[in-house]
Every structure is written in structure tokens, then in C-alpha cells.
Design a protein around this motif. Structure first.
Motif, short mmCIF file in Angstrom:
data_model
loop_
_atom_site.label_atom_id
_atom_site.label_comp_id
_atom_site.label_asym_id
_atom_site.label_seq_id
_atom_site.Cartn_x
_atom_site.Cartn_y
_atom_site.Cartn_z
N LEU A 40 15.29 -29.86 -6.31
CA LEU A 40 13.86 -29.61 -6.03
C LEU A 40 13.06 -29.51 -7.32
O LEU A 40 11.95 -30.04 -7.42
N ASP A 41 13.61 -28.82 -8.31
CA ASP A 41 12.90 -28.69 -9.59
C ASP A 41 12.53 -30.07 -10.14
O ASP A 41 11.41 -30.28 -10.63
N ARG A 42 13.47 -30.98 -10.08
CA ARG A 42 13.21 -32.32 -10.63
C ARG A 42 12.13 -33.05 -9.82
O ARG A 42 11.21 -33.64 -10.38
N LEU A 43 12.26 -32.98 -8.50
CA LEU A 43 11.29 -33.69 -7.67
C LEU A 43 9.90 -33.06 -7.79
O LEU A 43 8.89 -33.77 -7.86
N HIS A 44 9.88 -31.73 -7.86
CA HIS A 44 8.57 -31.06 -7.97
C HIS A 44 7.91 -31.36 -9.30
O HIS A 44 6.69 -31.54 -9.38
N PHE A 66 1.85 -27.67 13.69
CA PHE A 66 2.91 -28.33 12.92
C PHE A 66 2.37 -28.75 11.56
O PHE A 66 1.33 -29.41 11.46
N LYS A 67 3.08 -28.36 10.51
CA LYS A 67 2.76 -28.81 9.15
C LYS A 67 4.00 -29.50 8.61
O LYS A 67 5.04 -28.86 8.44
N VAL A 68 3.89 -30.77 8.36
CA VAL A 68 5.07 -31.53 7.96
C VAL A 68 5.58 -31.08 6.58
O VAL A 68 4.79 -30.66 5.72
N ASN A 69 6.89 -31.16 6.40
CA ASN A 69 7.51 -30.92 5.10
C ASN A 69 6.88 -31.87 4.07
O ASN A 69 6.90 -33.08 4.24
N PRO A 70 6.31 -31.32 2.99
CA PRO A 70 5.64 -32.22 2.03
C PRO A 70 6.58 -33.27 1.43
O PRO A 70 6.14 -34.37 1.07
N HIS A 71 7.86 -32.96 1.32
CA HIS A 71 8.80 -33.98 0.81
C HIS A 71 8.91 -35.17 1.76
O HIS A 71 9.23 -36.28 1.33
N PHE A 72 8.66 -34.93 3.01
CA PHE A 72 8.71 -36.01 4.00
C PHE A 72 7.49 -36.93 3.82
O PHE A 72 7.62 -38.15 3.69
N LYS A 73 6.31 -36.31 3.76
CA LYS A 73 5.11 -37.16 3.66
C LYS A 73 4.95 -37.77 2.28
O LYS A 73 4.10 -38.63 2.08
N ALA A 74 5.74 -37.32 1.31
CA ALA A 74 5.73 -38.00 0.00
C ALA A 74 6.26 -39.43 0.15
O ALA A 74 5.85 -40.32 -0.60
N ARG A 103 12.28 -41.90 -8.64
CA ARG A 103 12.35 -40.47 -8.99
C ARG A 103 13.50 -39.80 -8.25
O ARG A 103 14.25 -38.99 -8.81
N ALA A 104 13.64 -40.14 -6.96
CA ALA A 104 14.71 -39.53 -6.17
C ALA A 104 16.07 -39.97 -6.71
O ALA A 104 17.00 -39.15 -6.82
N GLU A 105 16.17 -41.23 -7.04
CA GLU A 105 17.45 -41.75 -7.53
C GLU A 105 17.86 -41.02 -8.81
O GLU A 105 19.02 -40.61 -8.97
N ARG A 106 16.90 -40.85 -9.71
CA ARG A 106 17.18 -40.13 -10.97
C ARG A 106 17.61 -38.69 -10.69
O ARG A 106 18.58 -38.19 -11.26
N ASP A 122 -0.42 -27.57 -5.03
CA ASP A 122 0.80 -28.37 -5.11
C ASP A 122 1.85 -27.66 -5.96
O ASP A 122 1.52 -26.87 -6.85
N VAL A 123 3.10 -27.98 -5.65
CA VAL A 123 4.23 -27.30 -6.31
C VAL A 123 4.33 -27.71 -7.78
O VAL A 123 3.76 -28.70 -8.20
N GLY A 124 5.12 -26.95 -8.51
CA GLY A 124 5.47 -27.35 -9.88
C GLY A 124 4.46 -26.94 -10.93
O GLY A 124 4.57 -27.33 -12.09
N GLY A 125 3.48 -26.12 -10.56
CA GLY A 125 2.39 -25.80 -11.49
C GLY A 125 2.81 -25.02 -12.72
O GLY A 125 2.19 -25.13 -13.76
N ILE A 126 3.85 -24.21 -12.60
CA ILE A 126 4.24 -23.44 -13.80
C ILE A 126 5.57 -23.92 -14.37
O ILE A 126 6.17 -23.25 -15.21
N GLN A 127 6.00 -25.11 -13.96
CA GLN A 127 7.21 -25.67 -14.54
C GLN A 127 6.93 -26.23 -15.93
O GLN A 127 5.90 -26.88 -16.16
N GLY A 128 7.87 -25.99 -16.83
CA GLY A 128 7.73 -26.54 -18.17
C GLY A 128 8.53 -27.81 -18.33
O GLY A 128 8.29 -28.61 -19.24
N ASP A 129 9.51 -28.01 -17.46
CA ASP A 129 10.33 -29.21 -17.52
C ASP A 129 10.95 -29.45 -16.15
O ASP A 129 10.80 -28.63 -15.23
#
Ligand code: GLY
Ligand code: MN
Ligand code: MN
Length: 446
Positions: A150-154, A52-60, A20-23, A343-350
């Protein structure tokens, strides 16, 4: 001894996250990705830190949730590098270098000083940085948290890997243990505070390790959607108990609500009736379903139930149309769940940042997407007796459609919410919460 299932699943997860990251990097024309874990902010005029709350992209990428200042470097086609912060610090205990099975798949390098990190991305080309701005201090501003990336990853994150689903199952199991212990405390007349403490003990998590602040509400407090005060003394009568409490496993969240009645009667019957509605809504979590329709279905079902129970006089469709269901159910039916409780991305359509609007008049709905296999959502209908909303309804034309005697009878119980975590699959939806509930019952009996 065989490997734990979770370790077997991690390899595939890492491949998926990398793909996913590569794309996303290719689409946004970056050569490499740097992800900062973040750091705990200090308090104003103080030398103490917030939790401390870790960056969610890190724990992904890696199951490290407790080591600030660590950094990930990912170059497509290469092994992931984890720069693991290990200072010489005699005030605190530095984190131990992880040795679990997942570390065989990545390069974990001890990093005594965060200033050493930048050398690891010299010469890698155009780099995207993800993390709190303070942690990315030296990076060019336009390369920090680029919205298109971020949009793509989310967007992709909504579909969970098999590893993530297993983490979520285990988070639910922990939450179920906590819920059982808190209920036992309520039943023996303990205070909200003690029920909360019993919850923490049973799921063996500190408050700061939970995905959100527990909501532990007796009686009228259950009408406060995010009730946050914990009474140290039990009330004179324990009429009702609403507990919305989760847990984390490897950084993945459970988000579970149950409501219990102190005694049999009208409120207990309302809980039973809402439970049936909730289970029917869980069955609607199927691929191809628009989550907005589940939200509107929840309003109609709750409206029908309120009419059946003698609280309102219109059927669900009419009550929704007239804005009456929203008096009793003033929040969204659910949201995406995963690395973050909302979680992020809930109202994204694409993946390109397009959005899917909320239905008119429903500003609190956090999820408007189409469901697909692997998406995990909460289903959390509620019925509450909230003074301010009731007063507003009573003052306008909605007042005539509500039975105020029934409202007065139920108001001392506060409200009801029932919340499960549900996976859309190609078959029947998987209910992580109810499965966990059954499993913890079985292990108690064993
Ligand atoms: N516990 C917060 C929520 O249910 O969304
Ligand atoms: Mn929730
Ligand atoms: Mn919740």
C-alpha cells in the motif's frame, strides 16, 4: 464521431497503473493483485445500508464507482480482469455491464455470485488482496492490505496521469456549475438547505455521489470548519455565505470553496484581500517546492493581511511565531486530491513508508511532501472568527496583539475560506478551479 478525449487518455492511464502495480508487486514479492470494490455496510440492528463508497484502489483501475462486490484481478503482463457483480436480484436493479470505450482494454466478466471470484486467482501464486477486510474474508490475513504494498501504491498515486487530470478538470466543471447555482440561491434569500439542493440539481449529483458532505454555511455558521447542519429557514439577514462543495467525475473529486458577502463593506474587502493571498499561494505550487513551506507562507501572508486590515498588530512572521495566525487560520493550507478528497500518501516521504513530519505546532497539515509535476493539491487559506479560539487567545498574551473591536465587527460573518484545486506542472501551475469557473461563465454566456 471521434472518441471522447477521456477514452483516448484512459489507455495510457491503464498502462501507468499497471506499471506501478507491477513494480510494487515485484518489490513486495507478490505474483498477482486482487482488488475488491467493497460493499455498503448495513446499519446497526437494521436491514438498511449505508451509502456505498467504492474502494479507491478499485476505481484507480476502472471507472466503476457504483457496483459493490465486483473484483479486479491483475497479473503482471496480462489483461486486467474485471469480475462484474451481476446478481439475479428482483429487489434491486443490478448494474448493467459497462460498454464504454475503456472496456475494450480489459476483460469484463459478469459474476452472478461473489463466491465465484476465488476461482479466478487459483494457481496464480502469491497474491496480495486490497479491499475492506469483510470483502476479503477468505484471504489469508497477512495477504490483505499489506502495508509495504500500500505504501508504494499510495506514494505513486500523488502524480496524476493525463487521464486523471482530465477527470479532475471535469469534476471541477461540475462543481463550478453547482457553486453558481448555490450562489444564485443565496442572493435571492434562499435557506442553506435550498442553496444545497440547488447545488445538487446543478451538478446533477446525489448527496451520496459527492466526494464529501457539502458545507453550506451562512453568517456565524461559516466559523464552523466542517459545518454540517442545513437550516431550513433563511436567516433574518444573509451577511455571508461560505460554501465548500465538490463533485465527482469517474470517481475523481473536486474540492472547491468560495465565500461571498451579502453586502459591500469590511467583510467583502477581507474576502477580496484573502482572494489575492490565495492566488499568490496557488502560484507557489511548483515542482521542487516543499508543501510545508507553502503552509508556513500562507500563515505569514494571512498574518500580514490581518495586520493590514486592522485585525492584528503584528506582521505575518511575528504573528506566526507568536501563535496568532493559528487563531484565525486553524487548519492546513491544503492536501492531495484525486480519487479521495483527502487523498492518501500526503505525509509519505518515500514509497517505502518513510514519513515527512509536519512542522511543529501544525498538527492538522495533511500534506508535507515535495511537489512534482502532476501532483494535484488544494490551496485553501481561511480566516475565521471562532469563539473558542478567540477566547483562548484573549485570555493569554496573544490578546494584546488583537484588535477586539475589529473582531467583534467581523464575528457575525463567521469566516472566509477560498479553495482551489491546483496542478504542479513544469510550467505555470494549472488552476483547475479558476479555469472551470471561467469555462462555466463562458458556456452560460453562449
Ligand atoms: N472539503 C474538505 C476540505 O476542504 O478539505
Ligand atoms: Mn480541501
Ligand atoms: Mn473543501
Amino acid at each position: 464521431m471521434g472518441e471522447d478525449l477521456i477514452d483516448q487518455l484512459y489507455a495510457q492511464h491503464l498502462e501507468t497503473v499497471a506499471a506501478r502495480a507491477e513494480r510494487a508487486l515485484a518489490a513486495c514479492r507478490y505474483d498477482a493483485l486482487v482488488v475488491h470494490a467493497g460493499a455498503a455496510p448495513t446499519l446497526f440492528l437494521d436491514d438498511q445500508h449505508q451509502p456505498f463508497k467504492v474502494n479507491p484502489h478499485f476505481k484507480a483501475w476502472v471507472p466503476i464507482v457504483d457496483n459493490p462486490h465486483s473484483v479486479l484481478v491483475y497479473v503482471p503482463g496480462r489483461r486486467l480482469k474485471v469480475l462484474f457483480f451481476q446478481p439475479a436480484d428482483y429487489w434491486h436493479k443490478p448494474a448493467s455491464l459497462p460498454t464504454a470505450a475503456w472496456t475494450r482494454l480489459v476483460d469484463v466478466l459478469p459474476m452472478p455470485d461473489p463466491k465465484q471470484a476465488a476461482a479466478h486467482w487459483q494457481g496464480l501464486g502469491r497474491i496480495a488482496f486490497i479491499g475492506p477486510n469483510a470483502a476479503c474474508g477468505d484471504a489469508p490475513a497477512e495477504a490483505v492490505n499489506p502495508p509495504d504494498l500500500l505504501d508504494r501504491l499510495h506514494f505513486d498515486r500523488a502524480v496524476k496521469t493525463a487521464y486523471e487530470l482530465e477527470c479532475l478538470r471535469r469534476a471541477s466543471a461540475l462543481g463550478a456549475l453547482g457553486h453558481r447555482a448555490a450562489l444564485a440561491a443565496f442572493r435571492r434569500g434562499a435557506s442553506e438547505f435550498e442553496a444545497h439542493m440547488q447545488y445538487l440539481l446543478a451538478c446533477r449529483q446525489r448527496e451520496e455521489e459527492l466526494p464529501y458532505n457539502n458545507i453550506v454555511a451562512y453568517n456565524e455558521h461559516a466559523a464552523v470548519l466542517h459545518y454540517q447542519r442545513l437550516e431550513r429557514r433563511p436567516p433574518d439577514a444573509c451577511r455571508s455565505f461560505l460554501i465548500d462543495a465538490g463533485a465527482e467525475y469517474r470517481g475523481y473529486a473536486a474540492d472547491i470553496t468560495r465565500t461571498h458577502a451579502g453586502t459591500p463593506g469590511r467583510f467583502a474587502e477581507l474576502i477580496e484581500a484573502l482572494d489575492a493571498v490565495q492566488r499568490a499561494l496557488c502560484d507557489e505550487v511548483t515542482p521542487g517546492r516543499d508543501f510545508r513551506d507553502i503552509h508556513l507562507s500562507a500563515h505569514r501572508r494571512i498574518g500580514d493581511l490581518l495586520q493590514r486590515c486592522g485585525v492584528t498588530r503584528l506582521d505575518g512572521a511575528a504573528a506566526l511565531e507568536r501563535g496568532i495566525t493559528g487563531v484565525f487560520f486553524p487548519h492546513g493550507i491544503g492536501h492531495l486530491l484525486g480519487l479521495q478528497v483527502h487523498d492518501v500518501g500526503g505525509i509519505q516521504g518515500d514509497a517505502q513508508g518513510g514519513q515527512r513530519p509536519r512542522p511543529a505546532g501544525h498538527p492538522y497539515l495533511r500534506l508535507t511532501r515535495m511537489l512534482e509535476p502532476g501532483v494535484v493539491v488544494t490551496i485553501e487559506p481561511g480566516i475565521y472568527f471562532i469563539d473558542s479560539l478567540l477566547a483562548a487567545a484573549r485570555a493569554d498574551e496573544r490578546g494584546a496583539e488583537i484588535d477586539w473591536r475589529a473582531v467583534e465587527e467581523l464575528r457575525p460573518f463567521g469566516g472566509i475560506r477560498i479553495e482551489d484545486n491546483v496542478v504542479a506542472t513544469t510550467g505555470a501551475p494549472e488552476n483547475l478551479t479558476r479555469d472551470a469557473w471561467r469555462l462555466t461563465a463562458a458556456s452560460k454566456a453562449a
